[in-house]
Design a protein around this motif. Sequence first.
Motif, mmCIF file in Angstrom:
data_model
loop_
_atom_site.group_PDB
_atom_site.id
_atom_site.type_symbol
_atom_site.label_atom_id
_atom_site.label_comp_id
_atom_site.label_asym_id
_atom_site.label_seq_id
_atom_site.Cartn_x
_atom_site.Cartn_y
_atom_site.Cartn_z
ATOM 1 N N LYS A 73 -44.115 -4.381 33.258
ATOM 2 C CA LYS A 73 -42.872 -5.139 33.083
ATOM 3 C C LYS A 73 -42.568 -5.252 31.587
ATOM 4 O O LYS A 73 -43.459 -5.532 30.787
ATOM 5 C CB LYS A 73 -42.996 -6.530 33.670
ATOM 6 N N VAL A 74 -41.299 -5.024 31.251
ATOM 7 C CA VAL A 74 -40.859 -5.067 29.850
ATOM 8 C C VAL A 74 -39.542 -5.821 29.735
ATOM 9 O O VAL A 74 -38.789 -5.912 30.700
ATOM 10 C CB VAL A 74 -40.709 -3.645 29.264
ATOM 11 N N LEU A 75 -39.278 -6.332 28.526
ATOM 12 C CA LEU A 75 -37.998 -6.928 28.201
ATOM 13 C C LEU A 75 -37.226 -5.883 27.408
ATOM 14 O O LEU A 75 -37.676 -5.436 26.354
ATOM 15 C CB LEU A 75 -38.179 -8.197 27.369
ATOM 16 N N VAL A 76 -36.059 -5.494 27.922
ATOM 17 C CA VAL A 76 -35.267 -4.411 27.341
ATOM 18 C C VAL A 76 -34.170 -4.981 26.439
ATOM 19 O O VAL A 76 -33.524 -5.966 26.782
ATOM 20 C CB VAL A 76 -34.620 -3.552 28.454
ATOM 21 N N PHE A 77 -33.985 -4.334 25.289
ATOM 22 C CA PHE A 77 -32.929 -4.703 24.355
ATOM 23 C C PHE A 77 -32.502 -3.451 23.603
ATOM 24 O O PHE A 77 -33.077 -2.372 23.785
ATOM 25 C CB PHE A 77 -33.396 -5.797 23.380
ATOM 26 N N HIS A 78 -31.502 -3.589 22.762
ATOM 27 C CA HIS A 78 -30.979 -2.451 22.001
ATOM 28 C C HIS A 78 -31.173 -2.648 20.508
ATOM 29 O O HIS A 78 -31.148 -3.773 20.013
ATOM 30 C CB HIS A 78 -29.482 -2.264 22.278
ATOM 31 N N ILE A 79 -31.361 -1.550 19.815
ATOM 32 C CA ILE A 79 -31.234 -1.479 18.366
ATOM 33 C C ILE A 79 -30.185 -0.406 18.162
ATOM 34 O O ILE A 79 -30.420 0.762 18.462
ATOM 35 C CB ILE A 79 -32.554 -1.107 17.670
ATOM 36 N N GLY A 80 -28.997 -0.834 17.723
ATOM 37 C CA GLY A 80 -27.879 0.097 17.677
ATOM 38 C C GLY A 80 -27.556 0.544 19.095
ATOM 39 O O GLY A 80 -27.413 -0.271 19.996
ATOM 40 N N ARG A 81 -27.498 1.849 19.303
ATOM 41 C CA ARG A 81 -27.180 2.380 20.628
ATOM 42 C C ARG A 81 -28.424 2.702 21.451
ATOM 43 O O ARG A 81 -28.321 3.087 22.609
ATOM 44 C CB ARG A 81 -26.327 3.639 20.468
ATOM 45 N N GLU A 82 -29.599 2.585 20.836
ATOM 46 C CA GLU A 82 -30.838 2.983 21.500
ATOM 47 C C GLU A 82 -31.517 1.803 22.200
ATOM 48 O O GLU A 82 -31.424 0.659 21.762
ATOM 49 C CB GLU A 82 -31.803 3.602 20.477
ATOM 50 N N ARG A 83 -32.229 2.138 23.289
ATOM 51 C CA ARG A 83 -32.936 1.126 24.078
ATOM 52 C C ARG A 83 -34.399 1.034 23.661
ATOM 53 O O ARG A 83 -35.067 2.040 23.472
ATOM 54 C CB ARG A 83 -32.877 1.453 25.564
ATOM 55 N N TYR A 84 -34.872 -0.194 23.561
ATOM 56 C CA TYR A 84 -36.263 -0.478 23.214
ATOM 57 C C TYR A 84 -36.770 -1.551 24.166
ATOM 58 O O TYR A 84 -35.991 -2.178 24.883
ATOM 59 C CB TYR A 84 -36.374 -0.967 21.768
ATOM 60 N N ALA A 85 -38.070 -1.774 24.131
ATOM 61 C CA ALA A 85 -38.642 -2.786 25.016
ATOM 62 C C ALA A 85 -39.899 -3.383 24.411
ATOM 63 O O ALA A 85 -40.587 -2.743 23.619
ATOM 64 C CB ALA A 85 -38.965 -2.172 26.378
ATOM 65 N N LEU A 86 -40.171 -4.600 24.798
ATOM 66 C CA LEU A 86 -41.421 -5.279 24.481
ATOM 67 C C LEU A 86 -42.148 -5.529 25.788
ATOM 68 O O LEU A 86 -41.503 -5.889 26.792
ATOM 69 C CB LEU A 86 -41.145 -6.636 23.841
ATOM 70 N N PRO A 87 -43.471 -5.368 25.804
ATOM 71 C CA PRO A 87 -44.202 -5.750 27.015
ATOM 72 C C PRO A 87 -43.896 -7.216 27.332
ATOM 73 O O PRO A 87 -43.981 -8.078 26.453
ATOM 74 C CB PRO A 87 -45.667 -5.549 26.625
ATOM 75 N N LEU A 88 -43.525 -7.478 28.549
ATOM 76 C CA LEU A 88 -43.127 -8.831 28.937
ATOM 77 C C LEU A 88 -44.262 -9.833 28.706
ATOM 78 O O LEU A 88 -44.023 -10.976 28.333
ATOM 79 C CB LEU A 88 -42.681 -8.850 30.398
ATOM 80 N N ALA A 89 -45.499 -9.391 28.870
ATOM 81 C CA ALA A 89 -46.646 -10.277 28.663
ATOM 82 C C ALA A 89 -46.748 -10.770 27.219
ATOM 83 O O ALA A 89 -47.341 -11.813 26.967
ATOM 84 C CB ALA A 89 -47.931 -9.555 29.059
ATOM 85 N N ALA A 90 -46.163 -10.043 26.268
ATOM 86 C CA ALA A 90 -46.221 -10.436 24.855
ATOM 87 C C ALA A 90 -45.165 -11.476 24.497
ATOM 88 O O ALA A 90 -45.282 -12.138 23.465
ATOM 89 C CB ALA A 90 -46.054 -9.207 23.962
ATOM 90 N N VAL A 91 -44.130 -11.626 25.314
ATOM 91 C CA VAL A 91 -43.011 -12.513 24.999
ATOM 92 C C VAL A 91 -43.321 -13.923 25.499
ATOM 93 O O VAL A 91 -43.485 -14.150 26.698
ATOM 94 C CB VAL A 91 -41.700 -11.984 25.628
#
Length: 158
Positions: free
Chosen positions: A2-20
């Motif tokens: 499971k990840v939290l998805v967000f954008h930097i500019g037009r590109e998609r990135y994610a953080l492991p949900l467990a880290a948030v």
Amino acid sequence: MKVLVFHIGRERYALPLAAVLRVLPVARLKPLPGAPHYVPGLLDLHGDPVPVIDLSRLAGTPPSAVRYDTRILLLDVAAAGQLRRLGLKAERVAGIADIAAELRDGGVAAAPWLGRIAAGGANSTASAAGTAGMLQLIEPARLLAPEVAAQLFGEVPA
């Protein structure tokens, strides 16, 4: 995963949900003189100062505009042998996704905080997270070089 998805500019990135730890609305930051250009300031979190990294600036893109879906992602990172609270300003937070595809090496030596890649393999559990295109993970443990940790948290690098 499971990840939290967000954008930097037009590109998609994610953080492991467990880290948030928490997802906060964007807030006014206190400027931090002498900090790297990608650290816009300190967040006052119930009286505790939390340094915030603007992920857009860190990635070398123009500073992100504050939008209705801009958030500060709160996480703990290791700095000088301790866990320290750090905020990440992320534009266009899209939601939670489940990465089902095999993760591949990102191969970005110049940006060690960029991690593995899922090539179009994120199955969204939130309709806003989307599923198209490559999704690159951010490695929280690699966000702070020792000298930056020393600037932000007051430790002297070993």
